[in-house]
Enzyme design. Structure first.
Site, PDB file in Angstrom:
ATOM      1  N   ARG A 120       0.830  -1.216   0.000  1.00 21.72           N
ATOM      2  CA  ARG A 120       0.000   0.000   0.000  1.00 21.72           C
ATOM      3  C   ARG A 120       0.858   1.257   0.000  1.00 21.72           C
ATOM      4  NH1 ARG A 120      -3.617   2.535   4.456  1.00 21.72           N
ATOM      5  NH2 ARG A 120      -5.237   3.598   3.263  1.00 21.72           N
ATOM      6  N   HIS A 135       0.419   4.455  -2.426  1.00 17.75           N
ATOM      7  CA  HIS A 135       0.202   5.818  -1.921  1.00 17.75           C
ATOM      8  C   HIS A 135       1.354   6.745  -2.260  1.00 17.75           C
ATOM      9  CE1 HIS A 135      -3.332   5.205   1.074  1.00 17.75           C
ATOM     10  NE2 HIS A 135      -3.447   4.408   0.049  1.00 17.75           N
ATOM     11  N   ASN A 146      -3.794   8.481   5.056  1.00 15.56           N
ATOM     12  CA  ASN A 146      -2.517   7.895   5.487  1.00 15.56           C
ATOM     13  C   ASN A 146      -2.353   7.752   6.998  1.00 15.56           C
ATOM     14  OD1 ASN A 146      -1.759   7.666   2.844  1.00 15.56           O
ATOM     15  ND2 ASN A 146      -0.466   9.498   2.826  1.00 15.56           N
ATOM     16  N   PRO A 205      -7.974   7.466  -4.517  1.00 11.31           N
ATOM     17  CA  PRO A 205      -9.416   7.216  -4.569  1.00 11.31           C
ATOM     18  C   PRO A 205      -9.945   6.870  -3.185  1.00 11.31           C
ATOM     19  CG  PRO A 205      -8.203   5.305  -5.353  1.00 11.31           C
ATOM     20  CD  PRO A 205      -7.184   6.368  -5.080  1.00 11.31           C
ATOM     21  N   HIS A 260      -6.110  -5.939  -2.265  1.00 12.00           N
ATOM     22  CA  HIS A 260      -6.992  -6.064  -1.092  1.00 12.00           C
ATOM     23  C   HIS A 260      -7.261  -7.523  -0.737  1.00 12.00           C
ATOM     24  CE1 HIS A 260      -8.658  -1.673  -1.534  1.00 12.00           C
ATOM     25  NE2 HIS A 260      -7.383  -1.728  -1.246  1.00 12.00           N
TER      26      HIS A 260
HETATM   27  C1  HEM Z   1      -9.019   0.977  -6.290  1.00 13.41           C
HETATM   28  C2  HEM Z   1      -8.981   1.960  -5.414  1.00 13.41           C
HETATM   29  C3  HEM Z   1      -8.563   1.752  -3.989  1.00 13.41           C
HETATM   30  C4  HEM Z   1      -9.225   2.211  -2.895  1.00 13.41           C
HETATM   31  C5  HEM Z   1     -10.503   3.022  -2.886  1.00 13.41           C
HETATM   32  C6  HEM Z   1      -8.492   1.759  -1.749  1.00 13.41           C
HETATM   33  C7  HEM Z   1      -8.843   2.036  -0.433  1.00 13.41           C
HETATM   34  C8  HEM Z   1      -8.290   1.410   0.659  1.00 13.41           C
HETATM   35  C9  HEM Z   1      -8.745   1.576   2.012  1.00 13.41           C
HETATM   36  C10 HEM Z   1      -9.864   2.508   2.460  1.00 13.41           C
HETATM   37  C11 HEM Z   1      -8.000   0.764   2.794  1.00 13.41           C
HETATM   38  C12 HEM Z   1      -8.130   0.573   4.298  1.00 13.41           C
HETATM   39  C13 HEM Z   1      -7.487   1.704   5.050  1.00 13.41           C
HETATM   40  C14 HEM Z   1      -7.853   1.623   6.506  1.00 13.41           C
HETATM   41  O1  HEM Z   1      -8.976   2.006   6.839  1.00 13.41           O
HETATM   42  O2  HEM Z   1      -7.066   1.118   7.313  1.00 13.41           O
HETATM   43  C15 HEM Z   1      -7.065   0.079   1.945  1.00 13.41           C
HETATM   44  C16 HEM Z   1      -6.139  -0.831   2.379  1.00 13.41           C
HETATM   45  C17 HEM Z   1      -5.209  -1.424   1.550  1.00 13.41           C
HETATM   46  N1  HEM Z   1      -4.987  -1.120   0.222  1.00 13.41           N
HETATM   47 FE1  HEM Z   1      -6.211  -0.087  -0.963  1.00 13.41          FE
HETATM   48  N2  HEM Z   1      -7.415   1.051  -2.167  1.00 13.41           N
HETATM   49  C18 HEM Z   1      -7.396   1.026  -3.529  1.00 13.41           C
HETATM   50  C19 HEM Z   1      -6.435   0.470  -4.329  1.00 13.41           C
HETATM   51  C20 HEM Z   1      -5.301  -0.147  -3.858  1.00 13.41           C
HETATM   52  C21 HEM Z   1      -4.155  -0.487  -4.662  1.00 13.41           C
HETATM   53  C22 HEM Z   1      -3.989  -0.138  -6.137  1.00 13.41           C
HETATM   54  C23 HEM Z   1      -3.279  -1.116  -3.841  1.00 13.41           C
HETATM   55  C24 HEM Z   1      -1.913  -1.642  -4.143  1.00 13.41           C
HETATM   56  C25 HEM Z   1      -1.537  -2.096  -5.307  1.00 13.41           C
HETATM   57  C26 HEM Z   1      -3.896  -1.186  -2.538  1.00 13.41           C
HETATM   58  C27 HEM Z   1      -3.363  -1.824  -1.453  1.00 13.41           C
HETATM   59  C28 HEM Z   1      -3.949  -1.879  -0.208  1.00 13.41           C
HETATM   60  C29 HEM Z   1      -3.499  -2.749   0.865  1.00 13.41           C
HETATM   61  C30 HEM Z   1      -2.402  -3.798   0.769  1.00 13.41           C
HETATM   62  C31 HEM Z   1      -4.285  -2.456   1.972  1.00 13.41           C
HETATM   63  C32 HEM Z   1      -4.150  -3.043   3.381  1.00 13.41           C
HETATM   64  C33 HEM Z   1      -3.161  -2.195   4.143  1.00 13.41           C
HETATM   65  C34 HEM Z   1      -2.770  -2.716   5.508  1.00 13.41           C
HETATM   66  O3  HEM Z   1      -3.252  -3.766   5.950  1.00 13.41           O
HETATM   67  O4  HEM Z   1      -1.938  -2.055   6.144  1.00 13.41           O
HETATM   68  N3  HEM Z   1      -5.100  -0.559  -2.577  1.00 13.41           N
HETATM   69  N4  HEM Z   1      -7.258   0.507   0.649  1.00 13.41           N
END
Ligand code: HEM
Ligand SMILES: *[C@@H]1O[C@H](CO)[C@@H](O)[C@H](O)[C@H]1NC(C)=O
Ligand SMILES: *[C@@H]1O[C@H](CO)[C@@H](O)[C@H](O)[C@H]1NC(C)=O
Length: 327
Positions: A69, A73, A98, A167, A197
């Site tokens: 992530r 970001h 973040n 996004p 995800h």
């Molecule tokens: C398509 C649009 C995307 C949206 C709207 C989005 C949104 C989010 C949100 C809201 C979270 C949770 C944050 C929290 O509340 O703790 C999250 C977690 C995460 N996102 Fe996305 N994301 C997107 C795309 C991506 C992309 C492109 C990647 C990487 C290639 C990614 C990787 C991750 C990962 C690995 C987590 C888990 C993080 C953790 O456990 O520390 N996301 N994302």
């Protein structure tokens, strides 16, 4: 793209630890980055990063999600320039998307510290983030790929920019498509990268609007009931914000079960579930759910492509000594 045979020594080391190697990831746009950029200037660079990723992720698998992530970001805000790593009261780190949810900074710091002692001033923080994302995908998903490198570090990090560029979790499919298109990524890449995800967690605040006050009808009722047990109803001055796994099937494994979850109406975020409900993307979800190996290859290629967004190279930017502060 012909595979550059001079890179094979470096790659060979990685292959031993990961078993699977996808050669010929080639969808990346024209980029001045180069696989094996540190081959002469700092030969152990990639192995050092991998060593720390393996060490930290073995202790805490969630850090793999954090590091993948972090790269996303970083790249979506001012390009992949390490700006997400800079400390400061008004830096990207402190923005809503973040603060309190990004993790993995200590892994980058540990790798950077050893790199500075072995090859001072050579390896950029932005490249460390790109390598660490790859090594994480390798460790928790056996998805390995060559990372073109040679990124330089930016000197600017602004608190308002993440919200303007990343996004939010309530976006629908067209809004997600447009957001990724602004970064030069295709609709299929957007759906493919959402497969990240398949690991990691989300805080309740990112999806509680789907269960309170009314339940999103596209949410599986049993799953909704489970989420309600985890998440308290939103309160004005809430002090707790629990978390749920983004992938309820294999939360610590980077795989295509994420898409199976969507088909079972168990996508956690609105931005996850809309990929199935929108005619724009539903076929891609079904395809990725069916063909895990193809998805894994597309994921590797899309990560490489994402890693080329608005990079600084050559004499631009700098090589930070400490990833948290500009020189
Ligand atoms: C398509 C649009 C995307 C949206 C709207 C989005 C949104 C989010 C949100 C809201 C979270 C949770 C944050 C929290 O509340 O703790 C999250 C977690 C995460 N996102 Fe996305 N994301 C997107 C795309 C991506 C992309 C492109 C990647 C990487 C290639 C990614 C990787 C991750 C990962 C690995 C987590 C888990 C993080 C953790 O456990 O520390 N996301 N994302
Ligand atoms: C998607 O969201 C955009 C912006 O919020 C909105 O204008 C559009 O009508 C929505 N599209 C659908 C199909 O709901
Ligand atoms: C929330 O916190 C603010 C600032 O501490 C306070 O002024 C306000 O009264 C609180 N609101 C509620 C509903 O507790």
């Amino acid at each position: 793209m012909a595979s550059n045979s001079s890179n094979f020594q470096v790659i060979g080391i990685l292959m031993l630890s990961c078993f699977i190697l996808f050669v010929g990831v080639s969808s990346a746009a024209k980029t001045p980055l180069k696989v094996g950029f540190y081959k002469h200037s700092c030969p152990p660079a990639e192995a050092i990063v991998q060593k720390y990723v393996n060490k930290f992720v073995s202790r805490n698998p969630g850090l793999a999600a954090g590091l993948i992530r972090l790269h996303f970001h970083d790249c979506f805000v001012r390009g992949c320039d390490g700006s997400v790593l800079l400390d400061g009261p008004n830096s990207e780190k402190e923005s809503i998307p973040n603060r309190r949810s990004l993790r993995g900074f200590e892994v980058i710091d540990a790798a950077k510290a050893e790199l500075e002692s072995r090859c001072p001033g050579i390896v950029s923080c932005a490249d460390i983030v790109a390598f660490a994302a790859r090594d994480s995908a390798c460790k928790v998903g056996k998805i390995d790929y060559d990372v073109p490198s040679g990124r330089r570090d930016g000197r600017v990090s602004l608190i308002n920019e993440p919200l303007q560029n990343l996004p939010p979790p309530f976006f629908n499919a067209t809004a997600l498509r447009d957001n990724f298109a602004r970064k030069g990524l295709s609709l299929d890449e957007m759906v493919t990268l959402s497969g990240a995800h398949s690991i990691g967690i989300s805080h309740c605040s990112s999806f509680s609007s789907r269960i309170y006050p009314t339940q999103d009808p596209t949410l599986d009722p049993d799953y909704a009931a489970f989420l309600k047990k985890i998440c308290p109803p939103p309160a004005v001055n809430a002090t707790v914000d629990p978390t749920a796994n983004l992938d309820s099937i294999t939360p610590n494994r980077l795989d295509n079960n994420y898409y199976m979850g969507l088909k079972a109406n168990r996508g956690l975020l609105t931005s996850d579930q809309v990929l199935l409900s929108s005619p724009l993307t539903s076929k891609m979800v079904v395809y990725n759910a069916k063909y895990g190996n193809v998805w894994a290859k597309k994921f590797a290629a899309a990560m490489v492509h994402m890693g080329t967004i608005e990079v600084l190279t050559g004499k631009q930017g700098e090589i930070r000594k400490n990833c948290r502060v500009v020189n």
